[in-house]
Design an enzyme around this catalytic site. Structure first.
Site, PDB file in Angstrom:
ATOM      1  N   ASN A  10       0.847  -1.189   0.000  1.00  0.00           N
ATOM      2  CA  ASN A  10       0.000   0.000   0.000  1.00  0.00           C
ATOM      3  C   ASN A  10       0.883   1.239   0.000  1.00  0.00           C
ATOM      4  O   ASN A  10       1.623   1.498   0.958  1.00  0.00           O
ATOM      5  CB  ASN A  10      -0.905  -0.031   1.241  1.00  0.00           C
ATOM      6  CG  ASN A  10      -1.877   1.121   1.291  1.00  0.00           C
ATOM      7  OD1 ASN A  10      -1.487   2.278   1.232  1.00  0.00           O
ATOM      8  ND2 ASN A  10      -3.160   0.801   1.410  1.00  0.00           N
ATOM      9  N   GLY A  12       0.254   4.368   0.285  1.00  0.00           N
ATOM     10  CA  GLY A  12      -0.023   5.318   1.354  1.00  0.00           C
ATOM     11  C   GLY A  12       0.627   4.899   2.651  1.00  0.00           C
ATOM     12  O   GLY A  12       1.242   5.707   3.358  1.00  0.00           O
ATOM     13  N   LYS A  13       0.530   3.603   2.976  1.00  0.00           N
ATOM     14  CA  LYS A  13       1.154   3.093   4.194  1.00  0.00           C
ATOM     15  C   LYS A  13       2.674   3.175   4.101  1.00  0.00           C
ATOM     16  O   LYS A  13       3.351   3.522   5.072  1.00  0.00           O
ATOM     17  CB  LYS A  13       0.729   1.642   4.443  1.00  0.00           C
ATOM     18  CG  LYS A  13      -0.693   1.487   4.931  1.00  0.00           C
ATOM     19  CD  LYS A  13      -0.970   0.027   5.278  1.00  0.00           C
ATOM     20  CE  LYS A  13      -2.387  -0.166   5.781  1.00  0.00           C
ATOM     21  NZ  LYS A  13      -2.656  -1.570   6.138  1.00  0.00           N
ATOM     22  N   ASP A  70      -1.850  -4.207  10.529  1.00  0.00           N
ATOM     23  CA  ASP A  70      -3.184  -4.353   9.974  1.00  0.00           C
ATOM     24  C   ASP A  70      -4.019  -3.294  10.659  1.00  0.00           C
ATOM     25  O   ASP A  70      -3.942  -3.118  11.888  1.00  0.00           O
ATOM     26  CB  ASP A  70      -3.772  -5.745  10.199  1.00  0.00           C
ATOM     27  CG  ASP A  70      -4.955  -5.984   9.262  1.00  0.00           C
ATOM     28  OD1 ASP A  70      -4.835  -5.648   8.066  1.00  0.00           O
ATOM     29  OD2 ASP A  70      -5.997  -6.490   9.713  1.00  0.00           O
ATOM     30  N   PHE A 153      -5.404   8.768   2.764  1.00  0.00           N
ATOM     31  CA  PHE A 153      -5.905   7.709   1.897  1.00  0.00           C
ATOM     32  C   PHE A 153      -6.990   6.958   2.659  1.00  0.00           C
ATOM     33  O   PHE A 153      -7.306   7.289   3.802  1.00  0.00           O
ATOM     34  CB  PHE A 153      -4.766   6.765   1.462  1.00  0.00           C
ATOM     35  CG  PHE A 153      -4.089   6.033   2.598  1.00  0.00           C
ATOM     36  CD1 PHE A 153      -4.453   4.732   2.928  1.00  0.00           C
ATOM     37  CD2 PHE A 153      -3.085   6.644   3.335  1.00  0.00           C
ATOM     38  CE1 PHE A 153      -3.829   4.060   3.969  1.00  0.00           C
ATOM     39  CE2 PHE A 153      -2.452   5.980   4.381  1.00  0.00           C
ATOM     40  CZ  PHE A 153      -2.829   4.684   4.693  1.00  0.00           C
ATOM     41  N   TYR A 155     -10.236   6.002   4.260  1.00  0.00           N
ATOM     42  CA  TYR A 155     -11.453   6.708   4.681  1.00  0.00           C
ATOM     43  C   TYR A 155     -11.179   8.129   5.181  1.00  0.00           C
ATOM     44  O   TYR A 155     -12.071   8.778   5.722  1.00  0.00           O
ATOM     45  CB  TYR A 155     -12.151   5.905   5.792  1.00  0.00           C
ATOM     46  CG  TYR A 155     -12.642   4.548   5.354  1.00  0.00           C
ATOM     47  CD1 TYR A 155     -13.914   4.375   4.813  1.00  0.00           C
ATOM     48  CD2 TYR A 155     -11.833   3.421   5.486  1.00  0.00           C
ATOM     49  CE1 TYR A 155     -14.368   3.123   4.413  1.00  0.00           C
ATOM     50  CE2 TYR A 155     -12.269   2.155   5.094  1.00  0.00           C
ATOM     51  CZ  TYR A 155     -13.537   2.018   4.553  1.00  0.00           C
ATOM     52  OH  TYR A 155     -13.986   0.776   4.153  1.00  0.00           O
ATOM     53  N   ASP A 156      -9.964   8.623   4.989  1.00  0.00           N
ATOM     54  CA  ASP A 156      -9.587   9.932   5.539  1.00  0.00           C
ATOM     55  C   ASP A 156     -10.474  11.072   5.052  1.00  0.00           C
ATOM     56  O   ASP A 156     -10.662  12.063   5.754  1.00  0.00           O
ATOM     57  CB  ASP A 156      -8.120  10.257   5.217  1.00  0.00           C
ATOM     58  CG  ASP A 156      -7.140   9.401   6.006  1.00  0.00           C
ATOM     59  OD1 ASP A 156      -7.589   8.655   6.900  1.00  0.00           O
ATOM     60  OD2 ASP A 156      -5.928   9.485   5.731  1.00  0.00           O
ATOM     61  N   HIS A 181      -3.871   6.550  14.564  1.00  0.00           N
ATOM     62  CA  HIS A 181      -3.743   5.197  15.096  1.00  0.00           C
ATOM     63  C   HIS A 181      -2.390   4.597  14.747  1.00  0.00           C
ATOM     64  O   HIS A 181      -1.732   3.985  15.579  1.00  0.00           O
ATOM     65  CB  HIS A 181      -4.870   4.327  14.541  1.00  0.00           C
ATOM     66  CG  HIS A 181      -4.985   4.341  13.047  1.00  0.00           C
ATOM     67  ND1 HIS A 181      -5.052   5.512  12.313  1.00  0.00           N
ATOM     68  CD2 HIS A 181      -5.023   3.338  12.130  1.00  0.00           C
ATOM     69  CE1 HIS A 181      -5.142   5.221  11.031  1.00  0.00           C
ATOM     70  NE2 HIS A 181      -5.116   3.915  10.887  1.00  0.00           N
TER      71      HIS A 181
END
Length: 202
Positions: A10, A12-13, A70, A153, A155-156, A181
């Site tokens: 991902n 974004g991650k 996760d 990214f 649900y932001d 988080h």
């Protein structure tokens, strides 16, 4: 320099992790550097299960310390859904926009006080010698009624930080890291990393 593998594709991650893991002073390699691993089946029932599945799989395949997370969104009105299915809430093959559209539709007509939600993240680090650690972080908020902002990214664009009164996609990456988080889970991992790293290298 010591090397760890970040067990995610991902983008974004990867971008967030690379920034947040700088204090470790290690070289961070993305999962894309190891195409032979292929897709990892995340069939755990919890975020912790899935984080450990990814970290263990990548660690075993590369022989390097692997760090995985996760994470997902828990909406109280939906009984904690989408939870571990956050990335595929609208079904396999659908994107963030489809997930957001489905969530807004399911919350249509639901008032503010019942739109409470949180992002939750579990991080796991696994070493070839079997040492493992996990940490957790959460980000409390609520689901808005419309898209706002162009950052972040997932649900932001619809997740509202009630203290700031803004959607997460509207705030800077630096501010998000300090409140999110994932940022909290990583900071907790950094606190216990020295002890883990010492055992991991034995």
């Amino acid at each position: 320099m010591d090397t760890i593998v970040l067990a995610t594709n991902n983008k974004g991650k990867i971008r967030e992790f690379a920034e947040l893991l700088k204090p470790l002073g290690v070289e961070v390699k993305p999962l894309s550097d190891f195409p032979e691993i292929g897709d990892i089946v995340e069939d755990g029932e919890t975020f912790r299960d899935n984080a450990l599945i990814k970290a263990r799989t990548v660690c075993k395949a590369t022989g390097l310390v692997a760090v995985a997370d996760d994470s997902g969104l828990e909406v109280d009105h939906l009984g904690g859904a989408p939870g571990v299915y956050s990335a595929r809430f609208a079904g396999d093959g659908h994107d963030d926009h489809a997930n957001n559209e489905k969530l807004l539709k399911e919350l249509d007509g639901v008032p503010d006080e019942k739109r409470t939600a949180r992002y939750r993240c579990i991080m796991a680090a696994v070493a070839p010698n079997g040492e493992e650690i996990t940490t957790e972080g959460s980000y409390e908020g609520r689901i808005g009624y419309e898209y706002r902002g162009e950052g972040g990214f997932g649900y932001d664009v619809i997740f509202v930080d009630p203290e700031l009164g803004r959607h997460v996609a509207e705030i800077s990456a630096e501010l998000k890291h300090s409140r999110s988080h994932r940022g909290k889970a990583i900071r907790r991992m950094l606190e216990i990393w020295p002890g883990f790293w010492e055992k991991a290298r034995k």
